[in-house]
Design a protein around this motif. Structure first.
Motif, short mmCIF file in Angstrom:
data_model
loop_
_atom_site.label_atom_id
_atom_site.label_comp_id
_atom_site.label_asym_id
_atom_site.label_seq_id
_atom_site.Cartn_x
_atom_site.Cartn_y
_atom_site.Cartn_z
N PHE A 26 3.71 9.39 -5.62
CA PHE A 26 2.53 8.57 -5.28
C PHE A 26 2.96 7.57 -4.20
N TYR A 27 2.28 7.64 -3.05
CA TYR A 27 2.58 6.71 -1.96
C TYR A 27 1.59 5.55 -1.98
N LEU A 28 2.13 4.35 -1.99
CA LEU A 28 1.28 3.16 -1.94
C LEU A 28 1.42 2.52 -0.57
N ARG A 29 0.28 2.03 0.00
CA ARG A 29 0.32 1.24 1.22
C ARG A 29 -0.75 0.18 1.11
N ASP A 30 -0.34 -1.08 1.20
CA ASP A 30 -1.27 -2.22 1.09
C ASP A 30 -2.17 -2.11 -0.13
N GLY A 31 -1.60 -1.69 -1.22
CA GLY A 31 -2.34 -1.67 -2.48
C GLY A 31 -3.22 -0.45 -2.66
N VAL A 32 -3.16 0.46 -1.68
CA VAL A 32 -4.00 1.65 -1.79
C VAL A 32 -3.10 2.85 -2.04
N LEU A 33 -3.51 3.68 -3.00
CA LEU A 33 -2.75 4.90 -3.28
C LEU A 33 -3.14 5.90 -2.20
N GLU A 34 -2.23 6.14 -1.23
CA GLU A 34 -2.61 6.90 -0.04
C GLU A 34 -2.57 8.41 -0.26
#
Ligand SMILES: Nc1ncnc2c1ncn2[C@@H]1O[C@H](COP(=O)(O)OP(=O)(O)O)[C@@H](O)[C@H]1O
Ligand SMILES: [Mg+2]
Lengths: 240, 378
Positions: free
Chosen positions: A221-229
Motif C-alpha cells: 500500500f503506497y501512501l502519499r499525503d495521507g492518500v492511499l495511492e
C-alpha cells in the motif's frame, strides 16, 4: 483471494486530521483497505505521508476523525463497550514488532515472552512453557535466559517476534522491523514473519522504507499525503 | 511475574545505594525519636527513684526539678505528723564539678537524703547503700566510679560504697547520693563566699538547715489531696503529687527538646519524601519506552502502577530496615541514652509507607501520561 475468508483488518473511509483552521493537517484522507489472514502487506510512502498515523489507528491508540474500522470482526471506536477494553483487545488480538526490539531490559528472553501470556491470564508455568516453545520455534532457544542487552539485534528481533505471537494474535503490526538489521538478518526476520503469517493465519502489516524486503510483501500500500495511492500486488500468499 | 522486583534486580547497585542513603536518613529519624524517649525516661528516672507519692516543696514553685525550692530542715518532722503519711524524708539537690582522684573533672548531681527514709537511691547494681552517716557515696555507674573509689568533695574524702544504673538528671549529668548531713555541709562549703557569709550570719530564709524538698509516702488508705491540703495550710509550703511532678518534668523540662526534635524529625521526613519521590520519578523516567511498550502491547494501567508503587515500598521498606539495624547497632555509643521503643519504630514504619505511597504519585502520574505511540518509531 479465495471467497469466504473474512478479512482480519478492514478500513473504510478512514480520515484523520490534526488541529483546526490554519494549522489543520490532514494526515489520512479517506483510506480504505483490507488485509486477509495469512497475508503480509507493506505500508510504504515518503516521510510525512501518514504511515505512522495509519499504524496508530490500526493499533487502536489513535481514534480516526471519520471512517470505520473492523478488526477480526469487532467494530472499533464506535463500539462503546470495546472502547474501554482496547488494551485487552490489543493484548489478545494484535502483536507488535518494533524497529528496535523494545524488549523489557530487566527481563530475560523467556520472561519477555512469558510476560504477555501472563498478562493475558495464563499461569506462570503455562506462560513459561509457551515462551520456551516459541523461542525454539524461532531459532533462539539457546538464548532463553539471556538478557536483551547481551544478545545481537537479529536475535533480539526474533525474541520480539516470539513475544508478538505469544498470545496467538490474528493481526501483527510491524514498524520498520528490519531497519536496524543488515540484509542477511533482515532476510531471516522476514522469512520468520512470512512463516508466522502462513502458519498462524495472521494478517501482518509492515511499515517499511527498506526496499530490499518489498518482494516479501503480498501487496504493497503506497501512501502519499495521507492518500492511499496505489496497491501493488507482489507475491501470491501461498496459504490463501 | 513481578516486574518491580525484576527491574530492581536489574539495577541492583543503584537500588542498594539509594536504600543505604535513605536508611541513614531514617536511622537519624529513629535516633532522634530514641533520644527524645531517652530524655524523658532519664528525666523521670530521677523523680521516680524515691518512689514518693507526694513532693513537699517551696510554695508557688514547681520544684525541685523544674524550679529551685528551699524549705526549712524541720519540714520533714511536720509532714510526718500529718494523718495519712507513712514515711517522709528530706532531700537536697546540688550540681557539683569536682576533680577526680585519678585526674580529670567529673560533673554530677549530688543528692542528699536521710538514711532509712524515702529519697535514697533505688536498686543498687553493686556494693551496698550508705551505712555510716558521713563520707560515703553511692554513685551512678555512668560517673565511671567503682565501688571503693575515693573522691574529694569539699574538704572531705568520700568513699564509693555502691553503684546505681540509669540515674541521671534531665541534663544528662550522672547522680550520686550522700547523707543529708554531708550534703548540707557541702552546700555551705561549696557555696560562693558571699553567700557563705550570709548563711553564717543566719539571714532569714537562708539558714544552714534547709533542704530542697521533702518526699512523702502515703498509707494506701490515705488521700493525696487531703494530705496536700494539710501541707498547703503552711503558707510557705506546697505539695505536688508524683503524677504532677512527672507532668511538670515532661512538660517544662522536656517540652522544648520535644519541639526541637519534633521539628527536626519532620524536616527529615520531608527530605526523605522528596528523595523517595525523586528516585521513583527518575526510575519511572528511565522506563518511559518500556512503559509505552507495555501499554501498546496491552498491559493494563494496574500492572504499570503496581510496578511503580511496589518499587517505592521496596525502597522505603528496605531503607527503614537498614536504618533500624544501623541505629540498634550504634545506639549504645551515643553519649546520652537512646531509647528505641517498638511502637515508635512501628509508627515511623507506617509514616514511611504512607510517604512512599504519596511520593510514588509523581512517578505514577508520569507513567499514566505516557503515550503508547512512543513505543512505535516516529
Ligand atoms: N500528533 C500530531 N499532531 C499534529 N500533526 C501530526 C501529528 N502526528 C502526525 N502529524 C502530521 O501528520 C502527517 C503524517 O505524519 P506521520 O503519520 O507521522 O507520517 P509518516 O509516518 O509517514 O512519516 C505529518 O504531516 C505530521 O506532521
Ligand atoms: Mg512515521
Amino acid at each position: 483471494m479465495s471467497e469466504g475468508a473474512a478479512a482480519l483488518v478492514v478500513l473504510t473511509g478512514i480520515s484523520k486530521h490534526f488541529g483546526e483552521g490554519d494549522t489543520r493537517v490532514d494526515a489520512l484522507r479517506d483510506v480504505s483497505m483490507s488485509v486477509m489472514p495469512g497475508e503480509i502487506v507493506g505500508l510504504v510512502g515518503p516521510s510525512g505521508s501518514g504511515k505512522s498515523t495509519l499504524l496508530n489507528v490500526i493499533a487502536c491508540i489513535l481514534e480516526p476523525s471519520a471512517g470505520k474500522m473492523v478488526l477480526d470482526g469487532d467494530l472499533i471506536f464506535e463500539n462503546r463497550w470495546l472502547k474501554g477494553n482496547l488494551r485487552q483487545l490489543r493484548l489478545e488480538k494484535i502483536g507488535f514488532i518494533f524497529q528496535f526490539h523494545n524488549l523489557l531490559p530487566f527481563l530475560n528472553a523467556t520472561e519477555n515472552v512469558a510476560m504477555v501470556r501472563e498478562l493475558a491470564g495464563a499461569s506462570t508455568s503455562e506462560a513459561r512453557h509457551r515462551a520456551i516453545e516459541l523461542l525454539d520455534y524461532l531459532g533462539v532457544g539457546h538464548r532463553k535466559t539471556a538478557m536483551p542487552s547481551t544478545i545481537s539485534g537479529g536475535e533480539a528481533q526474533r525474541v520480539a517476534i516470539a513475544r508478538a505471537i505469544a498470545n496467538r494474535p490474528r493481526i501483527i503490526l510491524a514498524d520498520e522491523p528490519t531497519a536496524a538489521l543488515d540484509s542477511q538478518r533482515a532476510g531471516i526476520v522476514m522469512d520468520l514473519m512470512s512463516q508466522v503469517a502462513k502458519e498462524q493465519q495472521a494478517a501482518i502489516i509492515v511499515v517499511s522504507h527498506d526496499e530490499k524486503i518489498f518482494n516479501r510483501f503480498h501487496r504493497i500500500f503506497y501512501l502519499r499525503d495521507g492518500v492511499l495511492e496505489t496497491v501493488e500486488k507482489r507475491a501470491t500468499p501461498a496459504a490463501v | 511475574m513481578n516486574l518491580a522486583y525484576r527491574d530492581i534486580r536489574h539495577n541492583l547497585g543503584r537500588f542498594v545505594l539509594t536504600c543505604i542513603g535513605l536508611g541513614m536518613l531514617l536511622g537519624v529519624v529513629l535516633a532522634m525519636i530514641g533520644i527524645y524517649r531517652g530524655l524523658v525516661s532519664e528525666a523521670l528516672a530521677l523523680a521516680r527513684a524515691p518512689q514518693a507519692d507526694l513532693w513537699i516543696v517551696e510554695a508557688d514553685r514547681r520544684g525541685p526539678f523544674a524550679e529551685s525550692s528551699r524549705i526549712p530542715g524541720d519540714t520533714r518532722e511536720a509532714v510526718e505528723r500529718i494523718h495519712g503519711v507513712e514515711a517522709a524524708g528530706s532531700v537536697t539537690y546540688m550540681t557539683t564539678d569536682v576533680e577526680r582522684t585519678q585526674g580529670g573533672r567529673l560533673r554530677f548531681q549530688l543528692i542528699g537524703y536521710e538514711q532509712g527514709r524515702p529519697g535514697g537511691p533505688a536498686a543498687l547494681i553493686a556494693g551496698r547503700p550508705l551505712a555510716r552517716s558521713h563520707f560515703e557515696l553511692v554513685a551512678d555507674r555512668s560517673t565511671g566510679l567503682q565501688v571503693g573509689d575515693t573522691l574529694m568533695l569539699g574538704r572531705n574524702r568520700f568513699t564509693v560504697t555502691g553503684l546505681t544504673a540509669g540515674q541521671v538528671t534531665s541534663g544528662g549529668d550522672p547522680v550520686a547520693y550522700i547523707s543529708l548531713l554531708d550534703s548540707q555541709k557541702l552546700q555551705f562549703e561549696l557555696a560562693p563566699p558571699a553567700a557563705r557569709v550570709e548563711l553564717a550570719r543566719g539571714t532569714p530564709g537562708g539558714g544552714k538547715d534547709t533542704v530542697n524538698a521533702v518526699v512523702a509516702r502515703l498509707l494506701p488508705t490515705a488521700s493525696a489531696t487531703d494530705v496536700a491540703r494539710s501541707v498547703s495550710r503552711w503558707k510557705h509550703l506546697a505539695a505536688i503529687s508524683q503524677e504532677e511532678q512527672e507532668t511538670i518534668l515532661t512538660r517544662s523540662v522536656v517540652q522544648r527538646a520535644r519541639q526541637q526534635i519534633g521539628l527536626f524529625t519532620s524536616i527529615l521526613m520531608v527530605v526523605s519524601a522528596v528523595i523517595i519521590a525523586l528516585i521513583i520519578y527518575t526510575m519511572t523516567m528511565d522506563k518511559i519506552r518500556e512503559i509505552a511498550t507495555l501499554k501498546l502491547i496491552g498491559a493494563p494501567d494496574r500492572t504499570i502502577v503496581a510496578m511503580i508503587v511496589q518499587q517505592a515500598f521496596a525502597l522505603g521498606g528496605t531503607g527503614f530496615l537498614l536504618g533500624a539495624i544501623l541505629i540498634s547497632t550504634v545506639k549504645d555509643y551515643f553519649p546520652r541514652r537512646v531509647l528505641l521503643q517498638p511502637q515508635d519504630g512501628l509508627a515511623l514504619a507506617t509514616v514511611v509507607m504512607i510517604v512512599c505511597l504519596i511520593s510514588s504519585g509523581l512517578g505514577v502520574r508520569l507513567a499514566l501520561r505516557v503515550d503508547p505511540a512512543k513505543a512505535l518509531g516516529g
